[in-house]
Design a protein around this motif. Structure first.
Motif, short mmCIF file in Angstrom:
data_model
loop_
_atom_site.label_atom_id
_atom_site.label_comp_id
_atom_site.label_asym_id
_atom_site.label_seq_id
_atom_site.Cartn_x
_atom_site.Cartn_y
_atom_site.Cartn_z
N VAL A 1 0.86 -1.18 0.00
CA VAL A 1 0.00 0.00 0.00
C VAL A 1 0.90 1.24 0.00
CG1 VAL A 1 -1.90 -1.14 1.18
CG2 VAL A 1 -0.14 0.01 2.53
N VAL A 2 0.33 2.34 -0.45
CA VAL A 2 1.10 3.58 -0.54
C VAL A 2 0.70 4.52 0.59
CG1 VAL A 2 1.61 5.60 -1.95
CG2 VAL A 2 1.29 3.39 -3.04
N ILE A 3 1.70 5.03 1.29
CA ILE A 3 1.48 6.09 2.27
C ILE A 3 2.14 7.35 1.72
CG2 ILE A 3 1.91 6.89 4.62
CD1 ILE A 3 1.86 3.99 5.51
N HIS B 1 6.06 8.79 -2.13
CA HIS B 1 5.19 7.61 -2.05
C HIS B 1 5.98 6.52 -1.34
CE1 HIS B 1 2.46 8.78 -5.71
NE2 HIS B 1 2.63 9.76 -4.84
N VAL B 2 5.52 6.13 -0.17
CA VAL B 2 6.22 5.11 0.61
C VAL B 2 5.43 3.81 0.50
CG1 VAL B 2 7.13 4.49 2.87
CG2 VAL B 2 7.07 6.90 2.17
N TYR B 3 6.05 2.79 -0.12
CA TYR B 3 5.39 1.51 -0.35
C TYR B 3 5.73 0.55 0.79
CZ TYR B 3 3.92 2.64 -5.11
OH TYR B 3 3.29 3.20 -6.20
N ILE B 4 4.70 0.12 1.53
CA ILE B 4 4.92 -0.83 2.62
C ILE B 4 3.78 -1.86 2.62
CG2 ILE B 4 6.16 0.80 4.09
CD1 ILE B 4 3.54 0.98 5.74
N HIS B 5 3.99 -2.94 3.35
CA HIS B 5 2.94 -3.94 3.55
C HIS B 5 2.12 -3.56 4.78
CE1 HIS B 5 4.24 -6.75 0.47
NE2 HIS B 5 5.49 -6.63 0.90
N ILE C 1 9.32 -0.10 10.35
CA ILE C 1 9.72 -0.33 8.96
C ILE C 1 9.32 0.85 8.09
CG2 ILE C 1 9.28 -1.79 6.94
CD1 ILE C 1 9.08 -4.17 8.83
N PHE C 2 8.15 1.42 8.36
CA PHE C 2 7.71 2.61 7.63
C PHE C 2 8.69 3.77 7.85
CE2 PHE C 2 5.50 6.71 8.28
CZ PHE C 2 5.18 6.99 6.96
N THR D 1 -4.03 8.17 3.71
CA THR D 1 -3.47 9.38 3.11
C THR D 1 -3.76 9.42 1.62
OG1 THR D 1 -1.34 8.34 2.63
CG2 THR D 1 -1.57 9.42 4.78
N THR D 2 -3.68 10.60 1.05
CA THR D 2 -3.77 10.80 -0.40
C THR D 2 -2.71 11.81 -0.81
OG1 THR D 2 -5.35 12.63 -0.23
CG2 THR D 2 -6.28 10.39 -0.35
N ALA D 3 -2.58 12.02 -2.11
CA ALA D 3 -1.59 13.00 -2.59
C ALA D 3 -1.94 14.40 -2.12
CB ALA D 3 -1.51 12.95 -4.12
N SER D 4 -3.22 14.70 -1.96
CA SER D 4 -3.63 16.03 -1.51
C SER D 4 -3.78 16.12 0.00
CB SER D 4 -4.96 16.42 -2.17
OG SER D 4 -5.97 15.47 -1.86
N SER D 5 -3.75 14.98 0.68
CA SER D 5 -3.85 14.95 2.14
C SER D 5 -2.83 13.96 2.70
CB SER D 5 -5.27 14.56 2.56
OG SER D 5 -5.39 14.55 3.97
N PRO D 6 -1.54 14.31 2.57
CA PRO D 6 -0.48 13.39 3.02
C PRO D 6 -0.12 13.61 4.49
CG PRO D 6 0.51 15.26 1.95
CD PRO D 6 -0.98 15.52 1.95
#
Length: 612
Positions: free
Chosen positions: A309-311, A323-327, A334-335, A373-378
């Motif tokens: 998932v992307v945070i 864009h931080v990709y984690i499980h 880890i994040f 989170t989203t790109a406009s609300s990170p």
């Protein structure tokens, strides 16, 4: 018009053409349903019988949403040519998507992930059925839109496919030059005699080239003059590629080979996704088949990406959205480490705000505890350590503008217009990114100032309460005045002196905090005003208008190029200007118009006027 028993098509409705067959858009005679028909030509029947029927047999055993479906095998009425009736994909191929000037520098991240998911799923179905495709390329990956408007990509063209288990080898050569494994390229293109046998991993090389092409808009291996003009150097680049490199090029004639271990700066994928993807490409674009990953490892690593998932994290020190990709099963620790790799802010120095509120992330907790989170609300990241900030890095789109050809040539003008439009789209994306970054930065700073103001208010309240307590304590001093001096009274007097000193310090602190509050209040108002200015900025709309005009010019040349005999002898009117955008700095856009009185050949030019 041509037809079979159940289907009808016109030869003008050509969708694609190869050495042994042509593909047309057709309709079912009864239902009117659109299909694609693959009609085999005379050359196809010169092949051995087992080769002719191989495609039918392969398609009949495949049934997957990411593989074009085979509906029927029929024959034309007159010539009795074999016809494959297949699923029609209305949105063209991945190649046509990449050929769009909008994607001149690769696909957007969301679309690339759709391509990756579909290709991996389709290839997994092939391997489950023991099939090797042998001609993977963007032109053989079709696109259609799902019921909810989402892209669906499907593998097609199984003319070169055959049954092959993981350990089996083959010696026949198929494929498309730019996507061929170097060993196959050596024999098929350079015509050099060699006795090498090939395994299923040759498909992985083609997938690697295809994914790089989709991510960047360009081929990974490019000799000077292009792959088709300089075949010997093309072979050298692919066969001499060092381990870990994912691209190679030759920038000048007879120049050295240059290797790249990362994607170009113009790539539209986030650094978080790029860091996951580069090791995969490095290991499937491996010359030695023994060192190349197998399909099991390829599927495992790509599935690992697709399950993440992307945070979204906006770094205030960098003014960059990450864009931080984690499980989801990962810990927050880890994040935090993943954020450190992208921002260079150590985990112990990371502090976060979410929608203006301090967000405390406990390292031992599950990453599922992190808010959506989203790109406009990170998540907004700021560092409690003093560091040298590193901002957004990008390539000036003006550097990718081609040289204008002085003569009138429809094909050259079309290519120029396409390149300029691609640079225009890149400039537009960059403008949007900079403006969005400015908005997120000002918003984050405003929240940070508000946080400091709240801290000041709490500190001031505690300070005033301490002053009230000290004042009441010191007010009792008169009660001991005139009493005989004792040792205890002497200690009390010294303590009261220290308390008076402390009260003075607290009083000055209170004044300083009040003054700081006023400054923060002014800064907050200034930041709010700056945010309003960002909202009023019209540069993106102006560039969009410019790109729209460039699009019209491009369409005019594209249309002219398709006319019979288009070229110098029948040159169309050249548009009065080619518009493009150049980024002067992060706030100013320079619009340039190249105006030349290009005229159509006619009476004026014959009279000596309007010379080219």
């Amino acid at each position: 018009m041509q037809s079979t028993v159940n289907y009808l098509w016109h030869t003008d409705d050509l969708l694609g053409q190869g050495a042994t067959a042509s593909v047309y858009k057709a309709r079912n005679k009864k239902s009117g349903e659109l299909v694609a028909v693959k009609v085999f030509n005379a050359a196809s029947y010169l092949r051995p019988r087992e080769v002719q029927v191989r495609e039918f047999e392969v398609l009949r055993k495949l049934n997957h949403q990411n593989i074009v479906k085979l509906f029927a095998v029929e024959e034309t009425g007159s010539s009795r040519q074999k016809v494959l009736v297949m699923e029609y994909c209305s949105s063209g191929s991945l190649l046509s998507v990449l050929e769009s000037p909008e994607n001149a520098f690769g696909l957007p991240e969301e679309e690339f992930l759709v391509v990756l998911r579909c290709v991996v799923a389709g290839m997994n179905h092939l391997r489950e059925n023991g099939v090797v495709h042998r001609d993977i390329k963007p032109g053989n990956i079709m696109r259609l839109l799902g019921e909810q408007g989402q892209s669906i990509y499907k593998l097609t063209d199984f003319g070169a496919a055959r049954q092959l288990d993981d350990e089996e080898k083959f010696v026949s050569v198929y494929g498309t030059e730019e996507y061929l494994h170097p060993d196959m390229y050596e024999r098929a293109v350079l015509r050099k005699p060699q006795q090498k046998a090939f395994g299923v991993t040759v498909d992985l090389w083609s997938i690697g080239v295809t994914l790089y092409h989709a991510a960047t808009g360009s081929l990974p291996f490019v000799p000077f003059g292009g792959p088709r003009r300089n075949k010997e150097i093309m072979y050298r680049i692919t066969s001499e590629k060092p381990a870990g490199a994912i691209a190679g090029s030759q920038r000048r004639e007879n120049g050295p080979l240059e290797w790249s271990y990362t994607f170009p700066i113009t790539c539209r994928l986030s650094m978080g996704l790029q860091s996951q993807l580069v090791p995969i490409l490095a290991n499937i674009l491996e010359v030695e088949q023994a060192k190349c990953w197998g399909f099991d490892q390829f599927f495992a690593e790509t599935s690992d990406i697709l399950q993440r998932v992307v945070i979204h994290v906006f770094s205030l020190p960098q003014a960059v959205l990450h864009h931080v990709y984690i499980h989801t099963h990962n810990t927050i620790s880890i994040f935090l480490e993943a954020v450190y790799k992208q921002t260079n802010v150590a985990p112990q120095h990371q502090e976060y705000l979410l929608e203006g509120h301090l967000c405390v992330l406990e390292p031992k907790l599950s990453a599922q505890q992190i808010a959506h989170t989203t790109a406009s609300s990170p998540l907004t990241l700021f560092s409690v350590a003093s560091e040298t900030p590193k901002g957004l890095t990008f390539r000036d789109p003006a550097l990718d503008l081609p040289k204008f050809v002085p003569k009138v040539d429809v094909q050259a003008d079309y290519s120029t217009a396409k390149s300029v439009l691609g640079a225009g789209h890149q400039a537009l994306r960059l403008a949007r990114t900079l403006l969005a970054g400015q908005e997120l930065m000002l918003r984050g700073l405003y929240w940070f100032v508000e946080l400091l103001q709240a801290t000041c208010r709490r500190t001031l309240e505690v300070t005033r309460m301490a002053l009230l307590f000290l004042s009441s304590s010191l007010g009792a001093e008169s009660n001991v005045a005139g009493m005989p001096e004792t040792q205890e009274l002497k200690k009390t007097t010294e303590l009261r002196s220290k308390l008076r000193t402390l009260a003075g310090v607290l009083s000055r602190c209170s004044c300083n905090i009040t003054e700081t509050q006023m400054r923060l209040s002014n800064l907050s108002a200034e930041l709010a005003g700056s945010r309003d200015q960002v909202h009023e900025d019209r540069s993106v709309q102006q560039i969009q208008c410019c790109v729209d005009k460039m699009q019209l010019i491009y369409k005019q040349f594209k249309k002219s190029r398709m006319r019979p005999g288009a070229g110098l002898s029948s040159a169309p009117i050249r548009p009065h200007g080619i518009l493009f955008c150049q980024l002067v700095d992060q706030e100013t856009w320079f619009l340039s118009v190249s105006t030349r009185p290009w005229l159509q050949r006619g009476a004026d030019s014959q009279a000596g006027q309007g010379e080219f």
